[in-house]
Design a protein around this motif. Structure first.
Motif, PDB file in Angstrom:
ATOM      1  N   LYS A 123       0.825  -1.209   0.000  1.00  0.00           N
ATOM      2  CA  LYS A 123       0.000   0.000   0.000  1.00  0.00           C
ATOM      3  C   LYS A 123       0.860   1.260   0.000  1.00  0.00           C
ATOM      4  O   LYS A 123       0.426   2.308  -0.498  1.00  0.00           O
ATOM      5  CB  LYS A 123      -0.961  -0.024   1.192  1.00  0.00           C
ATOM      6  CG  LYS A 123      -2.069  -1.068   1.047  1.00  0.00           C
ATOM      7  CD  LYS A 123      -2.827  -1.268   2.334  1.00  0.00           C
ATOM      8  CE  LYS A 123      -3.764  -0.124   2.623  1.00  0.00           C
ATOM      9  NZ  LYS A 123      -4.894  -0.060   1.679  1.00  0.00           N
TER      10      LYS A 123
ATOM     11  N   GLY B 106     -14.561  -3.037   1.087  1.00  0.00           N
ATOM     12  CA  GLY B 106     -13.658  -2.059   1.724  1.00  0.00           C
ATOM     13  C   GLY B 106     -13.123  -1.069   0.735  1.00  0.00           C
ATOM     14  O   GLY B 106     -11.931  -0.966   0.519  1.00  0.00           O
TER      15      GLY B 106
ATOM     16  N   SER C  63     -11.896   1.717   0.287  1.00  0.00           N
ATOM     17  CA  SER C  63     -11.174   2.802   0.940  1.00  0.00           C
ATOM     18  C   SER C  63     -10.314   3.520  -0.078  1.00  0.00           C
ATOM     19  O   SER C  63     -10.390   3.267  -1.277  1.00  0.00           O
ATOM     20  CB  SER C  63     -10.299   2.232   2.052  1.00  0.00           C
ATOM     21  OG  SER C  63      -9.395   1.336   1.477  1.00  0.00           O
TER      22      SER C  63
ATOM     23  N   ALA D 120      -8.357   1.014  -2.077  1.00  0.00           N
ATOM     24  CA  ALA D 120      -9.086   0.349  -3.156  1.00  0.00           C
ATOM     25  C   ALA D 120      -9.234   1.285  -4.343  1.00  0.00           C
ATOM     26  O   ALA D 120      -9.160   0.865  -5.498  1.00  0.00           O
ATOM     27  CB  ALA D 120     -10.462  -0.106  -2.662  1.00  0.00           C
TER      28      ALA D 120
ATOM     29  N   GLU E 154      -5.008   2.198   7.755  1.00  0.00           N
ATOM     30  CA  GLU E 154      -5.890   1.746   6.678  1.00  0.00           C
ATOM     31  C   GLU E 154      -5.696   0.255   6.401  1.00  0.00           C
ATOM     32  O   GLU E 154      -6.660  -0.463   6.114  1.00  0.00           O
ATOM     33  CB  GLU E 154      -5.608   2.549   5.400  1.00  0.00           C
ATOM     34  CG  GLU E 154      -6.025   4.007   5.483  1.00  0.00           C
ATOM     35  CD  GLU E 154      -5.622   4.784   4.234  1.00  0.00           C
ATOM     36  OE1 GLU E 154      -4.984   4.174   3.345  1.00  0.00           O
ATOM     37  OE2 GLU E 154      -5.935   5.986   4.150  1.00  0.00           O
ATOM     38  N   THR E 155      -4.450  -0.210   6.504  1.00  0.00           N
ATOM     39  CA  THR E 155      -4.171  -1.628   6.292  1.00  0.00           C
ATOM     40  C   THR E 155      -4.866  -2.477   7.346  1.00  0.00           C
ATOM     41  O   THR E 155      -5.487  -3.503   7.031  1.00  0.00           O
ATOM     42  CB  THR E 155      -2.654  -1.884   6.339  1.00  0.00           C
ATOM     43  OG1 THR E 155      -2.007  -1.078   5.353  1.00  0.00           O
ATOM     44  CG2 THR E 155      -2.342  -3.347   6.081  1.00  0.00           C
TER      45      THR E 155
ATOM     46  N   GLN F 296      -8.551  -2.592   6.624  1.00  0.00           N
ATOM     47  CA  GLN F 296      -8.848  -3.462   5.489  1.00  0.00           C
ATOM     48  C   GLN F 296      -8.782  -4.939   5.888  1.00  0.00           C
ATOM     49  O   GLN F 296      -9.533  -5.768   5.372  1.00  0.00           O
ATOM     50  CB  GLN F 296      -7.861  -3.198   4.345  1.00  0.00           C
ATOM     51  CG  GLN F 296      -8.094  -4.060   3.109  1.00  0.00           C
ATOM     52  CD  GLN F 296      -7.089  -3.759   2.013  1.00  0.00           C
ATOM     53  OE1 GLN F 296      -6.475  -2.690   1.992  1.00  0.00           O
ATOM     54  NE2 GLN F 296      -6.913  -4.689   1.092  1.00  0.00           N
ATOM     55  N   LEU F 297      -7.910  -5.248   6.824  1.00  0.00           N
ATOM     56  CA  LEU F 297      -7.681  -6.647   7.208  1.00  0.00           C
ATOM     57  C   LEU F 297      -8.472  -7.068   8.446  1.00  0.00           C
ATOM     58  O   LEU F 297      -8.243  -8.164   8.967  1.00  0.00           O
ATOM     59  CB  LEU F 297      -6.188  -6.871   7.481  1.00  0.00           C
ATOM     60  CG  LEU F 297      -5.250  -6.816   6.283  1.00  0.00           C
ATOM     61  CD1 LEU F 297      -3.809  -6.965   6.740  1.00  0.00           C
ATOM     62  CD2 LEU F 297      -5.594  -7.899   5.267  1.00  0.00           C
ATOM     63  N   ARG F 298      -9.401  -6.260   8.907  1.00  0.00           N
ATOM     64  CA  ARG F 298     -10.047  -6.553  10.192  1.00  0.00           C
ATOM     65  C   ARG F 298     -10.720  -7.921  10.212  1.00  0.00           C
ATOM     66  O   ARG F 298     -10.622  -8.665  11.194  1.00  0.00           O
ATOM     67  CB  ARG F 298     -11.038  -5.444  10.557  1.00  0.00           C
ATOM     68  CG  ARG F 298     -12.190  -5.246   9.574  1.00  0.00           C
ATOM     69  CD  ARG F 298     -12.965  -3.967   9.915  1.00  0.00           C
ATOM     70  NE  ARG F 298     -14.116  -3.744   9.073  1.00  0.00           N
ATOM     71  CZ  ARG F 298     -14.072  -3.234   7.854  1.00  0.00           C
ATOM     72  NH1 ARG F 298     -12.900  -2.881   7.334  1.00  0.00           N
ATOM     73  NH2 ARG F 298     -15.177  -3.064   7.151  1.00  0.00           N
TER      74      ARG F 298
ATOM     75  N   ALA G 276      -7.129 -10.675   0.683  1.00  0.00           N
ATOM     76  CA  ALA G 276      -6.853  -9.330   1.194  1.00  0.00           C
ATOM     77  C   ALA G 276      -5.790  -8.624   0.366  1.00  0.00           C
ATOM     78  O   ALA G 276      -5.868  -7.412   0.150  1.00  0.00           O
ATOM     79  CB  ALA G 276      -6.402  -9.424   2.653  1.00  0.00           C
TER      80      ALA G 276
ATOM     81  N   GLY H 149      -7.292  -6.883  -2.545  1.00  0.00           N
ATOM     82  CA  GLY H 149      -8.427  -6.007  -2.280  1.00  0.00           C
ATOM     83  C   GLY H 149      -9.774  -6.666  -2.413  1.00  0.00           C
ATOM     84  O   GLY H 149     -10.777  -5.990  -2.631  1.00  0.00           O
TER      85      GLY H 149
ATOM     86  N   ALA I 111     -11.323  -8.800   0.043  1.00  0.00           N
ATOM     87  CA  ALA I 111     -11.672  -9.434   1.308  1.00  0.00           C
ATOM     88  C   ALA I 111     -13.113  -9.933   1.229  1.00  0.00           C
ATOM     89  O   ALA I 111     -14.019  -9.202   0.844  1.00  0.00           O
ATOM     90  CB  ALA I 111     -11.510  -8.440   2.454  1.00  0.00           C
TER      91      ALA I 111
END
Length: 584
Positions: free
Chosen positions: A97, A312, A314, A317, A432-433, A436-438, A541, A544, A546
């Motif tokens: 990223k 996501g 964001s 993305a 942000e990473t 995105q990975l939550r 992930a 992009g 997820a």
């Protein structure tokens, strides 16, 4: 202060005193996981949590594991999911990223395409060759995350990038992470590491012969195989020969490095005088957005706005989409950027290789081992196997400085300095990473918690003993056991630690070669890695997408099982007079 009043001794046949019934019950969490993902298309984190809950209930009621120790096993697995696996993924995706936030992402895409505009050839160079080099140095999901992102940068569809990266991450895995799986296998079995390396080096090269052909088929079907088989064959043969030679006659730690570098050199040399008669480039593989690919491939019934929210959408993305759109608009014949731009664009990966290589220098490695790693007994656990021996899994190894994820984090800090990214920007991108990975974080921690509960409660041992009780037929089931181990844990090292000694004991009981059966656990096990939920989550992930784990599973399970059948046939023949001469 003693946290556990009495040790918990595992029971092999707790369900009605029957090994068969017990094994069926032990398999239920795994069956539930794959059914929820593959049939009902349940979100990965929900499927993982459901399977974990079922395994906990079975541990408590069926295997009679105390509640405190069961919950402690859940905690140990969740922490292991964070370190080392998520620690690598988060930092590797953060590095990607960082490049997306700069113009160098597009320069990287043009640099990659300047080698070849053909996506089939790029799948071999990036996923198979470069991925093997990353696997040799890092492992634990980093090669999948990085090569999938590089294929995306080159213009390949997101879902296809993830598929190619996952399938390519097979042949090098047994010798990956500086031979960690084989070192672990030797440690738990007591077998000579050279014998194990030699045996595995007489199995995995046959798979390496096929993987490049499978990759070009995934990218472009039968036409891809027909038009690019020469370079695919060269890549497979060179990798196989180098892997065999290095594993049998050189240092086991260098097998994948030697094989990857030899294959890269061979492919680049071949491309100087041979090219496919037709180029299959961006018009055949790229989409305007990663979200478009998810919409088409998974058949999502949501509109574009809802889908973007789910995936996501964001700033990162959006960067994906912008970068890919600009690539689509580029002419098909890509000119190589200036030399300085090329070196700057590939700097993230050169930095990663340099940092990991420095970590393997003997004096540095010794220092990191002494001060960058600590091993301790996980609090609240006191588990012994049916024979009365302490179970190894309750010893927790915490790598902080030595962890591969730490090396990736240091690489990111160096990259920030090179790309002149401010600390504030770097921290924002890191947040942000994490956002995105939550759900990926939930998925991976739940799956590793499931693995630890199954292992420490005795469910995994019940499965293994049931398979081992088949006598001489075990030669056909031994590879399946390794495959299950890697599909469950996502790690060939973990699978070898889990089932290695069981394979040796079963081999001795059945009159088979212990070296052959132990090696089979590792060689066949790597074919389950592309289906392990944590690796599916890593790949999804990284591009992009997820939430696309179920789609990836359905597309890859046939390849995984097909290659497993071929590997099983080879191992069975090696257990008979037909190919027994191959066993050290």
């Amino acid at each position: 202060m003693k946290l556990v009043d009495a040790p918990f001794q595992q029971i092999i046949d707790p369900i009605a005193g029957s090994l068969v019934f017990s094994a069926i019950c032990a398999a239920l969490p795994l069956i539930l996981l794959f059914v929820l993902l593959g049939v009902f298309k349940v979100k990965a984190h929900k499927a993982a949590l459901a399977s974990l809950l079922l395994s906990v209930m079975l541990a408590l009621v069926g295997w009679q594991m105390p509640l405190g120790q069961t919950l402690s096993a859940v905690g140990a697995g969740a922490v292991y999911g964070v370190i080392p696996i998520l620690w690598i993924l988060i930092n590797a995706l953060w590095i990607f990223k960082l490049t997306v936030a700069t113009p160098w992402f597009e320069v990287l895409g043009r640099t990659i395409r300047s080698i070849s505009d053909d996506m089939r050839i790029l799948s071999i160079l990036i996923a198979f060759c470069f991925g093997a080099l990353l696997e040799a140095l890092a492992g634990f999901g980093a090669p999948v995350a990085i090569t999938a992102a590089m294929l995306l940068a080159a213009g390949m569809k997101p879902l296809k990038s993830a598929m190619v990266a996952l399938l390519a991450n097979t042949a090098p895995v047994a010798f990956g992470s500086v031979a960690a799986p084989i070192i672990a296998l030797s440690g738990v079995t007591g077998l000579p590491i050279h014998d194990l390396a030699s045996m595995i080096g007489r199995q995995t090269p046959f798979m390496a012969l096929l993987v490049p052909l499978v990759l070009v088929f995934i990218v472009d079907g039968k036409r891809g195989v027909k038009q690019t088989w020469p370079v695919a064959v060269v890549a497979g043969v060179v990798f196989a020969v180098a892997q065999f030679f290095a594993s049998n006659f050189l240092a086991v730690e260098l097998v994948d490095v030697i094989a990857a570098l030899a294959t890269i050199a061979a492919v680049l040399a071949m491309l100087r005088f041979w090219q496919p008669r037709e180029t299959i480039g961006l018009s055949a593989t790229a989409t305007n957005s990663p979200l478009d690919d998810l919409r088409v491939r998974t058949g999502a019934a949501h509109n574009g706005g809802a889908l973007a929210a789910r995936a996501g959408a964001s700033a990162a993305a959006s960067s994906f989409a912008v970068a890919t759109s600009s690539i689509d608009a580029a002419p098909m014949k890509t000119m190589r950027p200036a030399a300085r731009q090329v070196w700057t664009a590939i700097a993230p990966y050169l930095i990663i290789i340099a940092i990991f290589s420095i970590a393997q220098v003997p004096i540095v490695k010794a220092w990191l081992t002494a001060f960058g790693s600590v091993t301790f007994r996980w609090p609240g656990l006191d588990v012994i196997d049916p024979a009365g021996n302490p179970v190894v899994a309750q010893l927790f190894k915490l790598d902080h400085l030595k962890a591969a994820g730490t090396s990736v984090l240091i690489s990111g800090a160096v990259l920030m300095a090179l790309y002149k990214i401010t600390p504030r920007q770097g921290l924002r991108i890191y947040r942000e990473t994490l956002m995105q990975l939550r759900w990926t974080i939930v998925t991976v921690t739940a799956v590793l918690a499931l693995s630890f509960v199954m292992n420490l409660s005795g469910q995994a041992s019940t499965l293994g003993v049931a398979l081992a009780s088949t006598g001489g037929f075990f030669a056909l089931l031994s590879p399946l056991l390794g495959w299950i181990g890697v599909a469950l844990t996502g790690s060939d090292t973990s699978s070898n630690s889990l089932f290695g000694q069981l394979q040796v004991s079963a081999a001795n009981s059945a009159g088979l070669s212990p070296v052959l059966m132990a090696a089979a656990n590792s060689s066949a096990g790597v074919l389950g890695k592309m289906l392990s939920l944590q690796n599916l989550a890593v790949a999804a992930a990284a591009v992009g997408l997820a939430g696309a784990e179920s789609a990836l599973l359905r597309k890859l399970i046939g390849w995984s099982l097909g290659l497993l059948v071929l590997m099983t046939l080879l191992i069975w023949l090696q257990s008979t007079p037909v190919l027994s001469w191959m066993v050290p």
